[in-house]
Scaffold this motif. Sequence first.
Motif, PDB file in Angstrom:
ATOM      1  N   ARG A   1       5.873   3.332   9.126  1.00 41.66           N
ATOM      2  CA  ARG A   1       5.955   3.933   7.812  1.00 41.66           C
ATOM      3  C   ARG A   1       4.907   4.938   7.711  1.00 41.66           C
ATOM      4  N   LEU A   2       3.932   3.886   6.977  1.00 44.66           N
ATOM      5  CA  LEU A   2       2.868   4.977   6.712  1.00 44.66           C
ATOM      6  C   LEU A   2       2.223   5.939   7.501  1.00 44.66           C
TER       7      LEU A   2
ATOM      8  N   THR B   1      -8.647   5.117   5.062  1.00 44.17           N
ATOM      9  CA  THR B   1      -9.201   3.346   4.414  1.00 44.17           C
ATOM     10  C   THR B   1      -8.228   2.282   4.828  1.00 44.17           C
ATOM     11  N   ILE B   2      -7.424   3.222   3.831  1.00 39.83           N
ATOM     12  CA  ILE B   2      -6.090   2.415   3.843  1.00 39.83           C
ATOM     13  C   ILE B   2      -6.414   2.260   4.875  1.00 39.83           C
TER      14      ILE B   2
ATOM     15  N   GLY C   1      -8.406   0.823   7.522  1.00 39.23           N
ATOM     16  CA  GLY C   1      -8.934   0.301   8.191  1.00 39.23           C
ATOM     17  C   GLY C   1      -8.696  -1.156   7.900  1.00 39.23           C
ATOM     18  N   PHE C   2      -8.293  -0.743   6.348  1.00 41.68           N
ATOM     19  CA  PHE C   2      -8.274  -1.781   5.515  1.00 41.68           C
ATOM     20  C   PHE C   2      -6.785  -2.608   5.937  1.00 41.68           C
ATOM     21  N   ILE C   3      -6.190  -2.215   6.489  1.00 37.35           N
ATOM     22  CA  ILE C   3      -5.050  -3.149   7.426  1.00 37.35           C
ATOM     23  C   ILE C   3      -5.483  -3.609   8.360  1.00 37.35           C
TER      24      ILE C   3
ATOM     25  N   GLU D   1      -8.516  -3.915   9.370  1.00 34.30           N
ATOM     26  CA  GLU D   1     -10.071  -4.973   9.357  1.00 34.30           C
ATOM     27  C   GLU D   1      -9.082  -6.388   8.718  1.00 34.30           C
ATOM     28  N   PHE D   2      -8.283  -6.522   7.921  1.00 33.68           N
ATOM     29  CA  PHE D   2      -7.613  -8.030   7.232  1.00 33.68           C
ATOM     30  C   PHE D   2      -6.466  -8.563   8.224  1.00 33.68           C
ATOM     31  N   GLU D   3      -6.021  -7.289   8.806  1.00 32.07           N
ATOM     32  CA  GLU D   3      -4.758  -7.553  10.119  1.00 32.07           C
ATOM     33  C   GLU D   3      -3.359  -8.150   9.354  1.00 32.07           C
ATOM     34  N   LEU D   4      -2.875  -6.953   8.089  1.00 30.27           N
ATOM     35  CA  LEU D   4      -1.969  -7.293   7.732  1.00 30.27           C
ATOM     36  C   LEU D   4      -0.836  -6.147   8.806  1.00 30.27           C
TER      37      LEU D   4
END
Lengths: 208, 90
Positions: free
Chosen positions: B6-7, B80-81, B83-85, B87-90
């Motif tokens: 989606r992103l 960044t988004i 990378g965040f996803i 990093e935190f395995e979301l």
Amino acid sequence: MQHFFDPSLILLESVFTGLVVILCLFIYLKTREILSLTYHKGIKYFRITFLYLAIAYTFRILLHLVMLSTELRFRSLMPFSVILVGYFSTMAFFYLFYSTFWKKVKPIFLTISNIAVISFSIIAGLIRSHHILLIIQLILIIFAILSIAKKKFSKMRTFYLLLLVFWVLNLSFLGPRRLIPYELNIFFHTISVIVLIYILYKVSKRTK
Amino acid sequence: MKRRDRLEVIHDILRIVRDNNNSIKPTPLLRKSNLSSQGFSEYYEELLKKSFVKEILDKKGRKFVTLVDKGFLFLEKYKTIIGFIEEFEL
């Protein structure tokens, strides 16, 4: 042998709780923009986890004080404290799980888990015991360990697990303790703070 | 071919708008986005509703799509988004 109600130890525990709450709220606030840009379910559940953990830790210290209190009017608050600690901490567990497995989570799971957790928390409140919550949360941790074990080693999931394990250990130390050294509880708090500082550091780095 | 998430689709749509001098008609946008009509409509409605893009009419009454602040911010923060996803395995 431990004193029943040592004000300096209670103060120390309150400071640690305050630190945990502040760290959780920082994580929650720092991820606000990234959620507003993406509406990503994983990020949404991740944020709720830390908000609920902050609320759970706040009520935990209240519950602790209530359990140590000898005054009846304070002790009458115990069922409410157990319900609140139970609901917010157990749902934080669920949301952390949902944040990593959100693609597999159907909306009905959220409704069912909410209803189940509310029911268990009310039962725990009515019987004035947090042990039922401990059992449920231990089962969730075992489930989380099994889920993690299926996948390859992940540093972040290990940190998530540590956070939950130390919450349960902290919860197990609630109430008047005569045999368990208070220092052990402070040690667990310290580990929780270190894990949260690490997560906040990673969040800050990734949300610049 | 790997299915875009989606992103990634949102990023592609916003990037197409930006790379066309921040002004493109909906039909070429649909074509360049490599989505089905139905899929595009869903994303397009979402982007309009959540104020990532807006529609403007020129003097002749033709409809154009343009990015608004949130759309630019999304493009700026996309790495960044992701990378965040990750990093935190979301």
